[in-house]
Motif scaffolding. Structure first.
Motif, PDB file in Angstrom:
ATOM      1  N   LEU C 150       0.831  -1.202   0.000  1.00 43.82           N
ATOM      2  CA  LEU C 150       0.000   0.000   0.000  1.00 43.82           C
ATOM      3  C   LEU C 150       0.872   1.262   0.000  1.00 43.82           C
ATOM      4  N   ALA C 151       1.929   1.260   0.828  1.00 39.72           N
ATOM      5  CA  ALA C 151       2.790   2.444   0.901  1.00 39.72           C
ATOM      6  C   ALA C 151       3.422   2.734  -0.458  1.00 39.72           C
ATOM      7  N   ILE C 152       3.905   1.699  -1.126  1.00 43.58           N
ATOM      8  CA  ILE C 152       4.579   1.905  -2.411  1.00 43.58           C
ATOM      9  C   ILE C 152       3.574   2.329  -3.482  1.00 43.58           C
ATOM     10  N   VAL C 153       2.399   1.706  -3.484  1.00 43.16           N
ATOM     11  CA  VAL C 153       1.373   2.061  -4.470  1.00 43.16           C
ATOM     12  C   VAL C 153       0.935   3.516  -4.276  1.00 43.16           C
ATOM     13  N   LEU C 154       0.690   3.919  -3.034  1.00 40.18           N
ATOM     14  CA  LEU C 154       0.259   5.294  -2.758  1.00 40.18           C
ATOM     15  C   LEU C 154       1.320   6.301  -3.187  1.00 40.18           C
ATOM     16  N   ALA C 155       2.584   5.970  -2.893  1.00 35.66           N
ATOM     17  CA  ALA C 155       3.668   6.880  -3.272  1.00 35.66           C
ATOM     18  C   ALA C 155       3.722   7.035  -4.786  1.00 35.66           C
ATOM     19  N   SER C 156       3.531   5.944  -5.524  1.00 34.43           N
ATOM     20  CA  SER C 156       3.568   6.002  -6.988  1.00 34.43           C
ATOM     21  C   SER C 156       2.395   6.802  -7.538  1.00 34.43           C
ATOM     22  N   LEU C 157       1.213   6.591  -6.951  1.00 30.37           N
ATOM     23  CA  LEU C 157       0.026   7.323  -7.394  1.00 30.37           C
ATOM     24  C   LEU C 157       0.217   8.815  -7.163  1.00 30.37           C
ATOM     25  N   ALA C 158       0.745   9.186  -5.997  1.00 34.62           N
ATOM     26  CA  ALA C 158       0.937  10.591  -5.654  1.00 34.62           C
ATOM     27  C   ALA C 158       1.915  11.241  -6.622  1.00 34.62           C
ATOM     28  N   LYS C 159       2.961  10.491  -6.947  1.00 37.76           N
ATOM     29  CA  LYS C 159       3.969  11.023  -7.860  1.00 37.76           C
ATOM     30  C   LYS C 159       3.351  11.250  -9.247  1.00 37.76           C
ATOM     31  N   ALA C 160       2.535  10.285  -9.688  1.00 41.06           N
ATOM     32  CA  ALA C 160       1.904  10.380 -10.999  1.00 41.06           C
ATOM     33  C   ALA C 160       0.920  11.540 -11.054  1.00 41.06           C
ATOM     34  N   ARG C 161       0.152  11.691  -9.967  1.00 43.71           N
ATOM     35  CA  ARG C 161      -0.829  12.773  -9.894  1.00 43.71           C
ATOM     36  C   ARG C 161      -0.126  14.124  -9.989  1.00 43.71           C
ATOM     37  N   GLN C 162       0.987  14.220  -9.257  1.00 40.54           N
ATOM     38  CA  GLN C 162       1.711  15.484  -9.245  1.00 40.54           C
ATOM     39  C   GLN C 162       2.230  15.866 -10.632  1.00 40.54           C
ATOM     40  N   SER C 163       2.801  14.876 -11.302  1.00 38.88           N
ATOM     41  CA  SER C 163       3.387  15.165 -12.605  1.00 38.88           C
ATOM     42  C   SER C 163       2.313  15.240 -13.694  1.00 38.88           C
ATOM     43  N   GLY C 164       1.054  15.263 -13.291  1.00 41.83           N
ATOM     44  CA  GLY C 164      -0.040  15.459 -14.230  1.00 41.83           C
ATOM     45  C   GLY C 164      -0.317  14.274 -15.129  1.00 41.83           C
ATOM     46  N   GLU C 165       0.512  13.248 -15.020  1.00 43.60           N
ATOM     47  CA  GLU C 165       0.300  12.083 -15.877  1.00 43.60           C
ATOM     48  C   GLU C 165      -0.811  11.202 -15.341  1.00 43.60           C
ATOM     49  N   LYS C 166      -1.180  10.276 -16.162  1.00 41.68           N
ATOM     50  CA  LYS C 166      -2.104   9.257 -15.709  1.00 41.68           C
ATOM     51  C   LYS C 166      -1.319   8.372 -14.728  1.00 41.68           C
ATOM     52  N   ALA C 167      -1.999   7.904 -13.729  1.00 41.75           N
ATOM     53  CA  ALA C 167      -1.321   7.062 -12.756  1.00 41.75           C
ATOM     54  C   ALA C 167      -0.519   5.965 -13.464  1.00 41.75           C
ATOM     55  N   ALA C 168       0.774   6.002 -13.240  1.00 39.60           N
ATOM     56  CA  ALA C 168       1.630   4.971 -13.819  1.00 39.60           C
ATOM     57  C   ALA C 168       1.195   3.617 -13.273  1.00 39.60           C
ATOM     58  N   LYS C 169       1.277   2.644 -14.105  1.00 42.31           N
ATOM     59  CA  LYS C 169       0.895   1.310 -13.629  1.00 42.31           C
ATOM     60  C   LYS C 169       1.929   0.834 -12.605  1.00 42.31           C
ATOM     61  N   VAL C 170       1.481   0.657 -11.392  1.00 38.58           N
ATOM     62  CA  VAL C 170       2.396   0.187 -10.365  1.00 38.58           C
ATOM     63  C   VAL C 170       2.334  -1.335 -10.322  1.00 38.58           C
ATOM     64  N   GLY C 171       3.435  -1.972 -10.375  1.00 44.26           N
ATOM     65  CA  GLY C 171       3.455  -3.433 -10.390  1.00 44.26           C
ATOM     66  C   GLY C 171       3.189  -4.005  -9.010  1.00 44.26           C
ATOM     67  N   VAL C 172       1.916  -4.140  -8.647  1.00 46.42           N
ATOM     68  CA  VAL C 172       1.581  -4.684  -7.320  1.00 46.42           C
ATOM     69  C   VAL C 172       2.185  -6.070  -7.158  1.00 46.42           C
ATOM     70  N   TRP C 173       2.043  -6.860  -8.199  1.00 48.44           N
ATOM     71  CA  TRP C 173       2.530  -8.228  -8.115  1.00 48.44           C
ATOM     72  C   TRP C 173       4.038  -8.264  -7.901  1.00 48.44           C
ATOM     73  N   SER C 174       4.746  -7.314  -8.546  1.00 48.73           N
ATOM     74  CA  SER C 174       6.209  -7.323  -8.391  1.00 48.73           C
ATOM     75  C   SER C 174       6.601  -6.903  -6.972  1.00 48.73           C
ATOM     76  N   ILE C 175       5.779  -6.061  -6.318  1.00 50.72           N
ATOM     77  CA  ILE C 175       6.080  -5.705  -4.923  1.00 50.72           C
ATOM     78  C   ILE C 175       5.843  -6.911  -4.017  1.00 50.72           C
ATOM     79  N   ILE C 176       4.734  -7.615  -4.239  1.00 52.62           N
ATOM     80  CA  ILE C 176       4.461  -8.826  -3.457  1.00 52.62           C
ATOM     81  C   ILE C 176       5.615  -9.811  -3.627  1.00 52.62           C
ATOM     82  N   LYS C 177       6.019  -9.985  -4.891  1.00 48.98           N
ATOM     83  CA  LYS C 177       7.080 -10.946  -5.180  1.00 48.98           C
ATOM     84  C   LYS C 177       8.367 -10.547  -4.457  1.00 48.98           C
ATOM     85  N   GLU C 178       8.692  -9.259  -4.541  1.00 45.24           N
ATOM     86  CA  GLU C 178       9.925  -8.795  -3.916  1.00 45.24           C
ATOM     87  C   GLU C 178       9.887  -8.974  -2.402  1.00 45.24           C
TER      88      GLU C 178
END
Lengths: 335, 335, 335
Positions: C150-178
């Motif tokens: 959740l922390a990593i996904v939220l950070a990525s969403l916030a960064k994407a929102r700020q830069s005006g882009e569409k929310a970058a696809k955050v690899g949830v599965w890759s975080i779980i795997k890691e």
């Protein structure tokens, strides 16, 4: 003759003991060019566990100890450390081919204390079922620190005298601090503090004490390998070092035994405690002392002082002095 | 059919045993790309403790062993080592795509012995409460050294023959020396010597034996990870290695079992001892052999011989051969 | 008032317990500039043994556990992980001088779980003889993984929102795997699997459980040293981190206790289990979390989030939260 017979019996039983067998085994392994090695990380963890174990046990016992009974042996330990250094400086100064700085460093190392020799003595007393005050091993720093400080201070004074300058201010406090910061003494003192203030009985018995003998056997193996490796270095310097390194542990141990006997008569120090005091007097620092002296007396040759201590002094202390003082105690105290 | 039923039951109980579970666990861990790793210093210390433990126990038992009972199994162990190498050279020589030097090195590795497989067999026998002579694991070097020597000598002779020169003098003695100096055999032999000459009972029971199973579980984990990692290397070379590496442990174990049976009938070698002999015949060196063969047969490809041994041979020896020979012994000896 | 008295008594007994004594000892050792250090290889092996031990025991118990009883606490653990992160992001976002990425990373670390705190709680419960479901420590990953993701996904969403882009696809599965591939969680899950599928009772009791308390004492020493070392780093960043790091474990623990109480009433979750759930909620990741968050939120300042967690959060969780929730449970459940 009793002493000889007692020593022979004690020596033979010590030979049969795994402690000495692993020490000799380490020498044989090193002499045979084997690739067997104990990884450094494991070696340093073993030192930590052994000294933490000695500290914890000592701390738990000091809590219940009579302070009066403790004071005199501690004072004697410091006195022995000082005497060994002075005696060493005088003796080594008279031997041909021995440089001044090397003499100070060697005397300091033989005044300091060896955790491995101490641990070997504790196991030997356990095996012979000779009891001793559990705080007796905690006499270690009382002898170790004064010896290291005195050697470094004397070396600095001699250097200043020679260069005609006023005696440079030697930072006694910084030497004390450096000694206490060494990893071996830190672990011992931390163990003492935790033993005194917390309640580490279960973790001491279930872990530190449990691993003590096994880890000691591994440490002895490393000591044996080190002794063999250093022998080559020792050969390069004056042979008088070897003679000193052989005789000194026995002489120092006798001083320790004599003062321990005085403590026995005056404050009831136990026969086992007298043996411990004699053995730490006989021992010479192999873990914590070398780096301190290397930094404190930079002019001294490590091949000389570390070689003499590791390759002759420590084997003599473990293989000869431990059974010798056990045998002597058996006669003196009629054990 | 009895054998199959027995093997199935023994195999299932072996699967339930932590030994095999940790081996498979190591493979799964490596396959999943986990960052879990056992530090190399700890791994090397674990090998030391396991082999010292086997050596100490063996040494203590040899003291009371009947020399006559020991001689024949030791001779058979050496014979098996020689047979495996000759068989391997012939078999691998006939397989397509296998280079000459690789064939010699692979045959040598499968003739040599694995400490981890041996330890796994000892734990399996303990769990099934099948007794064996405590000196049986000390048959290790009798098979290990002849196999390594023969493989290296044959490789050197073949190379000399090919280049038209007179057979270069191969330093047999230097190969023996190098084998004995390897860290695994050194630890085993040192343990044997201390077990024979000193009195290491308490330190053996209170430390080396105490840690045996736990350290073996960690070693199995490392073996499993290694097996998985080497599999990629193995894939790059001829697939015939994999076929050989799968079949050879079973064939070699049967030779070991047969000769062990002869020793059982003639000098009363115990059923448990026969299983030990069969398993060390089935095992292939994973710790001490590779560096010796790498130095001795420099032309051989490590991916081939180490890959075949570590990634197929060792898992087959532990997971299939241990329960197989336990099951066979249960039928043959009516255990 | 009962709580205060209970806490005082529990706190004093915790102070006397070697766990806390070693933690404080580590701080003192680091503050005194001692050269004592636990080699990294040994440290990593200790983590492995502790988590394998927790896993093995958990696995063996889950086999006999009632799945219904297990489901609700596991769900609550995940819910707590999510709540802590949301709460942390809101709270830290309102504090002055706290950067956005640092807030996400800190919240993630406090939502994740600490193996050392968990182990300390288990020993404290053992000492007070408060029983708990052996699978309770296996709630660890159910809280740890959702919080990190959740922390990593939220950070990525916030960064994407700020830069005006569409929310970058955050690899949830890759975080779980890691997360699962991290060495701590891998060891725990491997232990769980072996405990569930194999029969590791003897090796668990004779090795992993045997070494548990001793290895924990060594780990506490390292934690204490780390806490002291990180304190300097923490001083460089906003002081509000220290305030958050002090208050958060207590607040999170209370959330854990409350949900644990609900599970107690509804599915009979044991009082000891409630304490475990409260303590893992109070704990913050010190081993496995930092590398995951470092990779997942590269813009965050490690001095801030690791400093806050290691130097304030972990000591508070071990020294204050463990005795606090034991005391609370004694009152609430009338232990």
């Amino acid at each position: 003759m009793d002493l000889l017979a007692n020593f022979a019996s004690s020596f033979l039983s010590q030979l049969q003991s795994p402690t000495l067998a692993f020490l000799i085994g380490g020498m044989v392994i090193a002499a045979s060019g084997s690739k067997l090695a104990i990884p450094d990380a494991v070696y340093r963890f073993i030192i930590f566990v052994l000294l933490m174990s000695i500290g914890l046990h000592g701390g738990m016992e000091i809590r219940e100890a009579d302070f009066a009974a403790l004071a005199l042996p501690a004072l004697f330990a410091a006195l022995i450390g000082v005497m060994i250094v002075l005696l060493g400086v005088v003796t080594l100064g008279k031997l041909p081919g021995v440089k001044r700085d090397d003499a100070y460093a060697t005397a300091g190392l033989f005044g300091a204390v060896s955790a491995s020799t101490l641990a070997a003595a504790m196991v030997a007393l356990d095996e012979r079922q000779i009891p001793f005050e559990a705080w007796a091993p905690a006499l270690y720093p009382f002898m170790d620190i004064p010896a290291l400080i005195l050697a470094i201070v004397l070396a600095s004074l001699a250097k200043a005298r020679q260069s005609g300058e006023k005696a440079a201010k030697v930072g006694v406090w910084s030497i004390i601090k450096e000694s206490l910061q060494g990893s071996a003494l830190s672990a011992l003192l931390l163990g003492l503090a935790i033993g005194l203030l917390a309640n580490p009985g279960p973790v001491y018995e279930g872990f530190y004490d449990l691993l003590f003998r096994g880890f000691l056997s591994v440490l002895m193996l490393v000591m044996g390998m080190e002794a063999w490796a250093r022998l080559t270095e020792l050969r390069k310097v004056a042979h008088w070092y070897a003679a000193y390194a052989f005789a000194a542990p026995i002489a120092h141990g006798l001083i320790g035994f004599a003062l321990g006997y005085v403590a026995h008569v005056t404050v009831g120090f136990s026969p086992g405690g007298v043996i411990i005091l004699a053995v730490i007097a006989a021992s010479n620092s192999d873990i914590s002392g070398p780096p301190t002296l290397r930094a404190g007396i930079p002019g001294a040759n490590p091949s000389a002082f570390i070689g003499a201590s590791t390759s002759v002094g420590t084997p003599v202390a473990i293989a000869i002095c431990v059974p010798l003082f056990v045998a002597l105690a058996e006669i003196v105290f009629g054990l």
